[in-house]
Scaffold this active site. Sequence first.
Site, short mmCIF file in Angstrom:
data_model
loop_
_atom_site.label_atom_id
_atom_site.label_comp_id
_atom_site.label_asym_id
_atom_site.label_seq_id
_atom_site.Cartn_x
_atom_site.Cartn_y
_atom_site.Cartn_z
N LEU A 210 -2.72 -5.66 12.14
CA LEU A 210 -3.31 -4.95 13.27
C LEU A 210 -2.32 -5.03 14.42
O LEU A 210 -1.97 -6.12 14.85
CB LEU A 210 -4.60 -5.68 13.65
CG LEU A 210 -5.78 -4.92 14.22
CD1 LEU A 210 -6.23 -3.82 13.28
CD2 LEU A 210 -6.93 -5.89 14.47
N HIS A 211 -1.84 -3.89 14.91
CA HIS A 211 -0.92 -3.97 16.05
C HIS A 211 -0.89 -2.72 16.90
O HIS A 211 -0.21 -2.70 17.93
CB HIS A 211 0.51 -4.25 15.55
CG HIS A 211 1.18 -3.03 14.97
ND1 HIS A 211 0.86 -2.54 13.74
CD2 HIS A 211 2.13 -2.20 15.46
CE1 HIS A 211 1.59 -1.46 13.49
NE2 HIS A 211 2.36 -1.23 14.52
#
Length: 375
Positions: A210-211
């Site tokens: 997740l980024h």
Amino acid sequence: APILCVVGARPNYMKMAPIIRAFAAHDPALRCLLVHTGQHYDSAMNDRLFADLDLPAPDVNLGVGSASHAVQTAEVMRRFEPVIDEHGARAVLVVGDVNSTLACALVAAKRNIPVIHVEAGLRSYDRRMPEEINRVLTDQLADLLYTTERSAHDNLAREGIDPARAVFVGNVMIDSLFASLPRAVPAEALLRGAGLDPQVLAGGYGVVTLHRPSNVDRAEVVGPLVEALREIARRLPLVLALHPRTRNNLERFGLLGRLDAPGMIVLPPQGYLEMLGLMSRAVMVLTDSGGIQEETTALGVPCLTIRENTERPITVEQGTNTLVGIDPQALMAGVDDILRHGGKRGRAPELWDGRAAGRIAAHLAGWLDQHERPR
Ligand code: UD1
């Protein structure tokens, strides 16, 4: 003069590695100079991946580092132009959609040097994504556009780009995947190396990355996603490779501690061979990455993409990818569905066969001969 091959950030490296190898096989016709802009610089985001991918050390490193989009893009441009002066450039080859991609394409176009874009034509049709802006503008600047899926050609045509400039070659990132899979680090070995008991993975596990700024830059979005992950981890152990942007934000929001939960295994950003090992044996992958949507499709592993849209529709239409959006309920429902019914099966998209870089090299050698510009 050499072809200047540009990388800047992690997702560029797996695309460039097979290209560099294929060009070397054509040497001297496709002599290249590898330029790293320095957009990513952490050892975890950078050096390790170079080693994993057998990428040679960059010939030039611009050392740009992190900054706002405007400053980062401008700084790459300022530092890239003198490289052209010093080494000359038969062409500039850029991959993907990061800020470094656009910055170097723009410098080259203004210098009347042919711009080659690998992974052209992908569109999310969401201009709030910085990568979408980079994709649209880089494709407008490019003289030669190599595509990974046929839908890209429709997107390019819609933007008035001459169809003769776009060539469907397949997916160089899948070249890297096939070339590296035999060396993938098994998840158990990875956990043991991190001082953890690999036994926790024995009953199956999921992998999470997740980024994306739209997911992690605001507490009211990332907070509920973290809570959903905690819920999911109670049913299926989750290995989370935490991007520095996400870690920094969670810390700032006072949410980092929420990742400390049963079934949740939080690791720093992983090497390429570690990620391949993790993903290839996973029950499912939860991600907002672009490349991982493609890698899971090639691996045949179900993927839930935590985004409202994708610029890689073939992974949904033919592959194992499902868009679940950013609503935690929808994410949990997607997980539940995979746990109960097994995930999407999917098939390998056309020309995702491990030989895309060879097709680029063969085509480019001929193209450069025909399109050498008088200067
Ligand atoms: C960039 C790309 C994105 C890609 C991602 C993969 C753009 C617009 N975005 O996003 O498309 O999916 O890389 O990782 O080009 N940081 C470090 N060390 C590093 C690099 C970054 O700590 O080596 C931290 C810094 O706090 C920095 C933040 O991460 O401010 C964001 O880095 P940046 O390069 O701006 O974008 P990414 O989010 O990594």
